[in-house]
Design a protein around this motif. Structure first.
Motif, PDB file in Angstrom:
ATOM      1  N   THR A   9       0.871  -1.329  -0.075  1.00  0.00           N
ATOM      2  CA  THR A   9       0.110  -0.023  -0.042  1.00  0.00           C
ATOM      3  C   THR A   9       0.952   1.319   0.010  1.00  0.00           C
ATOM      4  O   THR A   9       1.085   2.556  -1.105  1.00  0.00           O
ATOM      5  CB  THR A   9      -0.847   0.268   1.071  1.00  0.00           C
ATOM      6  N   ASP A  10       1.750   1.327   0.956  1.00  0.00           N
ATOM      7  CA  ASP A  10       2.468   2.446   1.290  1.00  0.00           C
ATOM      8  C   ASP A  10       4.206   2.337  -0.151  1.00  0.00           C
ATOM      9  O   ASP A  10       5.083   3.496  -0.036  1.00  0.00           O
ATOM     10  CB  ASP A  10       2.777   2.625   2.824  1.00  0.00           C
ATOM     11  N   ARG A  93       2.524  -3.734  -8.759  1.00  0.00           N
ATOM     12  CA  ARG A  93       2.348  -2.497  -9.236  1.00  0.00           C
ATOM     13  C   ARG A  93       3.677  -1.384  -8.896  1.00  0.00           C
ATOM     14  O   ARG A  93       4.603  -1.140  -9.433  1.00  0.00           O
ATOM     15  CB  ARG A  93       1.373  -1.109  -8.489  1.00  0.00           C
ATOM     16  N   GLY A 151      -6.642  -2.058 -11.002  1.00  0.00           N
ATOM     17  CA  GLY A 151      -6.046  -0.797 -10.137  1.00  0.00           C
ATOM     18  C   GLY A 151      -5.917   0.452  -9.863  1.00  0.00           C
ATOM     19  O   GLY A 151      -5.524   0.805  -8.977  1.00  0.00           O
ATOM     20  N   GLU A 152      -6.797   0.940 -11.161  1.00  0.00           N
ATOM     21  CA  GLU A 152      -6.159   2.416 -11.179  1.00  0.00           C
ATOM     22  C   GLU A 152      -7.297   2.918 -10.433  1.00  0.00           C
ATOM     23  O   GLU A 152      -8.104   4.410 -11.388  1.00  0.00           O
ATOM     24  CB  GLU A 152      -6.337   2.687 -12.532  1.00  0.00           C
ATOM     25  N   PHE A 153      -7.675   3.473  -8.945  1.00  0.00           N
ATOM     26  CA  PHE A 153      -8.375   4.070  -8.245  1.00  0.00           C
ATOM     27  C   PHE A 153      -8.704   5.075  -8.847  1.00  0.00           C
ATOM     28  O   PHE A 153      -9.362   6.075  -9.252  1.00  0.00           O
ATOM     29  CB  PHE A 153      -8.260   2.930  -6.928  1.00  0.00           C
ATOM     30  N   GLU A 154      -7.093   6.394  -8.708  1.00  0.00           N
ATOM     31  CA  GLU A 154      -7.088   7.926  -8.624  1.00  0.00           C
ATOM     32  C   GLU A 154      -7.426   8.053 -10.010  1.00  0.00           C
ATOM     33  O   GLU A 154      -8.698   9.036  -9.743  1.00  0.00           O
ATOM     34  CB  GLU A 154      -6.090   7.310  -8.425  1.00  0.00           C
ATOM     35  N   VAL A 155      -6.884   7.392 -11.433  1.00  0.00           N
ATOM     36  CA  VAL A 155      -7.834   7.122 -12.523  1.00  0.00           C
ATOM     37  C   VAL A 155      -9.002   7.870 -12.171  1.00  0.00           C
ATOM     38  O   VAL A 155     -10.034   7.953 -13.072  1.00  0.00           O
ATOM     39  CB  VAL A 155      -7.183   6.657 -13.528  1.00  0.00           C
ATOM     40  N   ARG A 157     -11.370   7.538 -10.358  1.00  0.00           N
ATOM     41  CA  ARG A 157     -12.076   9.034  -9.657  1.00  0.00           C
ATOM     42  C   ARG A 157     -11.476  10.599 -10.609  1.00  0.00           C
ATOM     43  O   ARG A 157     -12.310  10.644 -10.210  1.00  0.00           O
ATOM     44  CB  ARG A 157     -10.840   9.196  -8.012  1.00  0.00           C
TER      45      ARG A 157
ATOM     46  N   ARG B  93       2.444   7.084 -12.482  1.00  0.00           N
ATOM     47  CA  ARG B  93       1.973   6.216 -12.234  1.00  0.00           C
ATOM     48  C   ARG B  93       2.737   6.643 -10.848  1.00  0.00           C
ATOM     49  O   ARG B  93       1.801   6.134  -9.896  1.00  0.00           O
ATOM     50  CB  ARG B  93       3.525   4.995 -12.122  1.00  0.00           C
ATOM     51  N   SER B  96       0.025   8.119  -9.057  1.00  0.00           N
ATOM     52  CA  SER B  96      -2.157   7.793  -9.754  1.00  0.00           C
ATOM     53  C   SER B  96      -1.571   6.490  -8.458  1.00  0.00           C
ATOM     54  O   SER B  96      -2.727   5.722  -8.876  1.00  0.00           O
ATOM     55  CB  SER B  96      -2.228   6.886 -10.965  1.00  0.00           C
ATOM     56  N   ARG B  97      -0.982   6.365  -7.802  1.00  0.00           N
ATOM     57  CA  ARG B  97      -1.241   4.955  -6.955  1.00  0.00           C
ATOM     58  C   ARG B  97      -2.086   5.412  -5.706  1.00  0.00           C
ATOM     59  O   ARG B  97      -2.186   6.658  -5.052  1.00  0.00           O
ATOM     60  CB  ARG B  97       0.344   4.331  -6.308  1.00  0.00           C
ATOM     61  N   PRO B  98      -2.830   4.295  -5.387  1.00  0.00           N
ATOM     62  CA  PRO B  98      -3.827   4.642  -4.441  1.00  0.00           C
ATOM     63  C   PRO B  98      -3.426   4.861  -3.224  1.00  0.00           C
ATOM     64  O   PRO B  98      -2.658   5.155  -2.755  1.00  0.00           O
ATOM     65  CB  PRO B  98      -4.918   2.825  -4.463  1.00  0.00           C
ATOM     66  N   GLY B  99      -3.743   6.130  -3.039  1.00  0.00           N
ATOM     67  CA  GLY B  99      -2.993   6.272  -1.746  1.00  0.00           C
ATOM     68  C   GLY B  99      -2.121   7.376  -1.413  1.00  0.00           C
ATOM     69  O   GLY B  99      -1.566   7.817  -0.571  1.00  0.00           O
ATOM     70  N   SER B 100      -2.472   7.544  -2.548  1.00  0.00           N
ATOM     71  CA  SER B 100      -0.290   8.414  -3.389  1.00  0.00           C
ATOM     72  C   SER B 100      -0.486  10.208  -2.102  1.00  0.00           C
ATOM     73  O   SER B 100      -1.787  10.864  -2.132  1.00  0.00           O
ATOM     74  CB  SER B 100      -0.610   8.633  -4.517  1.00  0.00           C
ATOM     75  N   ALA B 103      -2.021  12.786  -5.305  1.00  0.00           N
ATOM     76  CA  ALA B 103      -2.825  12.394  -6.495  1.00  0.00           C
ATOM     77  C   ALA B 103      -4.018  13.281  -6.956  1.00  0.00           C
ATOM     78  O   ALA B 103      -4.224  13.349  -8.171  1.00  0.00           O
ATOM     79  CB  ALA B 103      -3.592  11.204  -6.212  1.00  0.00           C
ATOM     80  N   GLU B 104      -4.461  13.868  -6.253  1.00  0.00           N
ATOM     81  CA  GLU B 104      -5.845  14.829  -6.381  1.00  0.00           C
ATOM     82  C   GLU B 104      -5.206  15.994  -6.882  1.00  0.00           C
ATOM     83  O   GLU B 104      -5.861  16.455  -8.106  1.00  0.00           O
ATOM     84  CB  GLU B 104      -6.221  15.375  -5.136  1.00  0.00           C
TER      85      GLU B 104
END
Lengths: 187, 187
Positions: A9-10, A93, A151-155, A157, B93, B96-100, B103-104
DNA sequence: GAGCCTCTCTACCACTTGGTAGACAGATTT
DNA sequence: AAATCTGTCTACCAAGTGGTAGAGAGGCTC
């Protein structure tokens, strides 16, 4: 032990041994007793993730399905995995980033899966069920599409897709339609 | 200044200000004179990257192309960008990782591009040139496929694709064929 | 009970991290 | 010439990094 996949995750660099240990309720030195170094721990986590991925792939291909049925089974499996164990795809990833630390390690363990997938595609082309093309390159396109959609959750959004369960179901159906159109000959 | 996009190759956490400064031939404190913090520097880098991405997208869509011609122009642009400025896609990349972290920030700046792309897809569907489906979800599939094929170098190695120029050309052609089949109605 | 083995702990270390304070040199303004 | 401003530097700091050394607790065999 598998809980250590916080790396997924991190990321590796952003996860300290102290943070990891606190999250586990132990001391950092206990981790270093079991694993000689942070790097070794990371590699163990990778091996564990590889096993899970191979296991999931085997489960999705154990029924001798052919054509889009087989592809659909894999899609379902991957999307479900992305919901149930997001750290897994997160680790993939992280590690498949160009110039990653242990990219080879995961690649080596997962290579047979890719080989089997490419063989499957070639067989389906011979059987006339899939449009003919280079199996390896087709596999790359398929991998990118499925893993990306998973997996592209941010995209998602950024595009404006909500992250509700209903949308997830729609997304899966749309992905199947997309790949069916891409794979199955038009005739 | 743009050379600071070393973040794109190694990631935010793995790139220290000291390393960055040494690479630039200056002292870390000089960086901190121009940017109040590491985070602020990162955000400036993101803004810079966003501008480059938007610029590239505009260049690929300035000719009022329609249908697969337009898609092909974008594909070419993205694949070329991936070769010429790999740090750019690397930064995307990373961010756009979840929880980056930011990202916003990138998402906000790039959102109009996504909106225009979705509009384009909807128009093409109305014109009967593209298979009808949900434009947003189709966009997600397209994004994943193109960006994945452009940037998943480690996966390509795992699949067994060489990284020669000849293969790159083949890959681009195969990607176009793949997306044509996925997009254009079979009739 | 003595010795050993397994495991987790405290204490510590050298090094790197992002960030602050302030000296100093050069140019520009008054 | 004095004063101010701009930009880079040295010197330093508290916090955190991965890793080492070794004490000590509990269970095991002799």
């Amino acid at each position: 032990m598998a809980a250590l996949a916080a790396y997924g995750t991190d990321g590796y660099a952003a996860t300290s041994l102290d943070a990891l240990a606190e999250h586990l309720g132990i001391r950092k030195q206990t981790i270093l007793y079991w694993f000689p170094s942070k790097r070794a721990l990371f590699e163990a986590v990778i091996d564990d993730a590889a096993s899970s991925l191979i296991e999931a792939f085997d489960a999705a291909t154990s029924s001798d399905l052919v054509g889009m049925d087989q592809v659909e089974a894999i899609i379902r499996r991957v999307l479900r995995l992305a919901v149930q164990r997001p750290e897994l795809l997160g680790l993939v990833r992280e590690v498949s980033r160009p110039g990653s630390l242990s990219a080879e390690r995961l690649a080596d363990r997962v290579a047979p899966v890719f080989a089997r997938a490419a063989d499957f595609l070639a067989r389906e082309m011979d059987a006339g069920r899939f449009r003919r093309s280079d199996p390896s390159m087709l596999l790359l396109s398929l991998y990118s599409t499925v893993v990306g959609v998973a997996g592209e959750f941010e995209v998602q959004r950024a595009i404006g897709l909500e992250s509700t369960l209903r949308v997830a179901v729609e997304r899966q159906r749309e992905l199947v339609r997309f790949l069916r159109a891409a794979l199955v000959p038009s005739g």
